[in-house]
Design a protein around this motif. Structure first.
Motif, short mmCIF file in Angstrom:
data_model
loop_
_atom_site.label_atom_id
_atom_site.label_comp_id
_atom_site.label_asym_id
_atom_site.label_seq_id
_atom_site.Cartn_x
_atom_site.Cartn_y
_atom_site.Cartn_z
N LEU A 159 15.48 -30.98 47.71
CA LEU A 159 14.25 -31.38 48.43
C LEU A 159 13.27 -30.21 48.49
O LEU A 159 12.06 -30.39 48.33
CB LEU A 159 14.60 -31.84 49.84
N TYR A 160 13.79 -29.01 48.75
CA TYR A 160 12.91 -27.82 48.76
C TYR A 160 12.25 -27.63 47.40
O TYR A 160 11.05 -27.36 47.31
CB TYR A 160 13.71 -26.56 49.09
N HIS A 161 13.04 -27.76 46.33
CA HIS A 161 12.47 -27.53 45.00
C HIS A 161 11.44 -28.61 44.64
O HIS A 161 10.44 -28.32 43.98
CB HIS A 161 13.59 -27.45 43.96
N ARG A 162 11.69 -29.81 45.08
CA ARG A 162 10.72 -30.88 44.85
C ARG A 162 9.42 -30.59 45.61
O ARG A 162 8.32 -30.71 45.06
CB ARG A 162 11.33 -32.20 45.34
N ALA A 163 9.54 -30.16 46.85
CA ALA A 163 8.35 -29.82 47.66
C ALA A 163 7.61 -28.64 47.04
O ALA A 163 6.37 -28.62 46.98
CB ALA A 163 8.77 -29.49 49.09
N LEU A 164 8.36 -27.67 46.52
CA LEU A 164 7.73 -26.50 45.92
C LEU A 164 6.94 -26.89 44.67
O LEU A 164 5.81 -26.42 44.46
CB LEU A 164 8.81 -25.46 45.57
N ALA A 165 7.52 -27.76 43.86
CA ALA A 165 6.82 -28.19 42.63
C ALA A 165 5.51 -28.90 42.96
O ALA A 165 4.48 -28.64 42.34
CB ALA A 165 7.74 -29.11 41.81
N ILE A 166 5.54 -29.76 43.97
CA ILE A 166 4.30 -30.47 44.37
C ILE A 166 3.29 -29.47 44.91
O ILE A 166 2.10 -29.50 44.56
CB ILE A 166 4.62 -31.55 45.42
N ALA A 167 3.76 -28.56 45.77
CA ALA A 167 2.84 -27.59 46.38
C ALA A 167 2.20 -26.71 45.32
O ALA A 167 0.99 -26.42 45.37
CB ALA A 167 3.59 -26.74 47.40
#
Lengths: 63, 390
Positions: B147-155
């Motif tokens: 979930l963190y990596h997904r949020a980081l990619a979007i950000a």
């Protein structure tokens, strides 16, 4: 003779009060409740804390 | 709605607005909550009234009651965007109140709604990373990381640098919780670098404090101490001494002093941290556990085995219901308790394991105001959830 002023309709009073509440809890004026809510969510990106516990076993190993 | 009820709602909200303007957000939020509950289902102002009440209560630190108000706001939302935002806010209020399982449930519902709307939006990234941090708190590390990596990619794709900094900070925190300081330090240093170009000294101080926590574990107390001293100055200037962030810094300064053998300084810092946490979070919050076990370790090292064991047991009682069995902090506290009890010739009491996730589903869950078929009727005033002292 003084003529009493009619109070606004309750719905109007409710919406005025909600707008005042939004102003009181929002970061900037002139925002709607929903805009304030969105700003609130953006400001609430959670940040974790790294608090390291004291470890008796490690202290014993070092002492 | 009879005119009488609407007049009453208007009166309550006007008084709430007056109190909010006078700076009494807690009282204003309570009145707004009472007013919102009088509005019937379907009233277009019901969601707004609950959301306003919740925002005021959250700002006043009444996190448990704010979580309930956000839940009602979600229930009353007219479509999925404000509903997802209200659920996210409910999750954050629940997390801050120490109700971590409820926070996960709210964030998961918010993420489902956000994904149905736009799975690659910044809103979705925020929800995903907020769910990740709550999963981290409970020890569900493997579920948090993607979930963190997904949020980081979007950000990164959307150029949301503040969110990039926060997710890097939290990836460092995930490694810290796992006990993998080598993996966490690069994330923590990247968070500081990302934050450096933003005008956010308080955020930067939080990043420095987080790096310090990792450096303590890495055996680098000197740099940790310097970072913590700098961060403390910034945070105190912004929030004052009586703030949770200050307590976390003091807890880490206690760990630095303990590592250096300065037991007097360690006890002073740990007691200060505990005092502020009890005041700001309440006496039963699971985030007290780490500070309690640090203080317990100091007391054991100073020869007070009885007090040490009492502190470690209190830490276990607070943390065990809030995390998965086998959480690394639970293991640390259990080891500390064993060390406190061993010299007195007593056996370490067997500590019951926390219920498994499957077992937990059979237990009564946290109150869920919008559970199927249990919508709060108009006119029913939500019962204020017990809050810790502020």
């Amino acid at each position: 003779m003084h003529t009493p002023t009619a109070l606004p309709q309750p719905t109007t009073r409710i919406r005025h009060a909600l707008a005042r509440l939004a102003l009181a809890s929002a970061v900037s004026p002139a925002v709607t409740v929903l805009a304030a809510e969105a700003a609130h969510a953006a400001d609430r990106i959670a940040v974790n804390h790294n608090e390291t516990p004291g470890r008796d076993r490690d202290d014993d190993a070092r002492s | 709605v009879t005119p009488t009820v609407q007049d009453r709602v208007a009166e309550l909200l006007e008084e709430a607005a007056r109190l909010a303007g006078a700076g009494d957000g807690a009282a204003a939020g309570a009145l707004a909550l009472e007013a919102a509950a009088l509005l019937p289902h379907g009233d277009p102002d019901r969601h707004r009234a609950f959301a306003s009440a919740a925002a005021l209560l959250a700002a006043a630190g009444r996190h448990a009651t704010a979580a309930d108000a956000w839940a009602y706001a979600a229930e009353a939302a007219h479509d999925d965007v404000p509903r997802a935002r209200a659920l996210t806010a409910e999750g954050e209020s629940a997390r801050l109140a120490g109700m971590w399982w409820r926070a996960i449930e709210a964030h998961e519902q918010a993420l489902t709604l956000a994904e149905a709307t736009d799975g690659s939006s910044v809103d979705t990234a925020i929800i995903a990373q907020n769910l990740a941090i709550t999963r981290k708190y409970t020890g569900r590390f493997d579920e948090a990381e993607p979930l963190y990596h997904r949020a980081l990619a979007i950000a990164e794709r959307c150029g949301e640098q503040r969110l990039v900094a926060v997710v890097c900070h939290n990836l460092g925190g995930l490694a810290h919780a796992r006990g993998d300081h080598a993996a966490g330090i690069p994330w923590a240093r990247r968070a500081i670098a990302e934050r450096g170009s933003l005008d956010d000294p308080v955020g930067l101080a939080a990043d420095q404090g987080a790096l310090a926590g990792l450096l303590i574990d890495a055996g680098q107390p000197a740099e940790a101490r310097r970072l913590l001293d700098d961060a403390r100055g910034v945070v105190v200037a912004h929030h004052g001494e009586d703030h949770h962030e200050v307590a976390v810094i003091d807890g880490n300064l206690a760990a630095v002093a303990l590592a250096g053998g300065d037991l007097v300084a360690a006890e002073r810092r740990a007691r200060a941290a505990l005092r502020v946490k009890e005041r700001t979070l309440g006496p039963d919050h699971p985030e007290l556990a780490v500070t309690l076990t640090t203080l317990g370790t100091v007391r054991r090292r100073r020869g007070d085995y009885r007090e040490a064991a009492r502190l470690h047991r209190r830490a276990l009682a607070l943390l065990r219901p809030a995390v998965e069995a086998g959480h690394p902090l639970l293991a640390t506290i259990e080891d500390n308790l064993a060390a406190a009890e061993q010299p007195r010739g007593t056996t370490v009491p067997r500590i019951p394991a926390a219920p498994s996730r499957e077992e937990r589903t059979l237990l009564p869950g946290p109150p869920r105001p919008r559970a199927a078929g249990s919508s709060m009727p108009a006119g029913a005033v939500p019962e204020a959830t017990q809050e810790g002292p502020r």
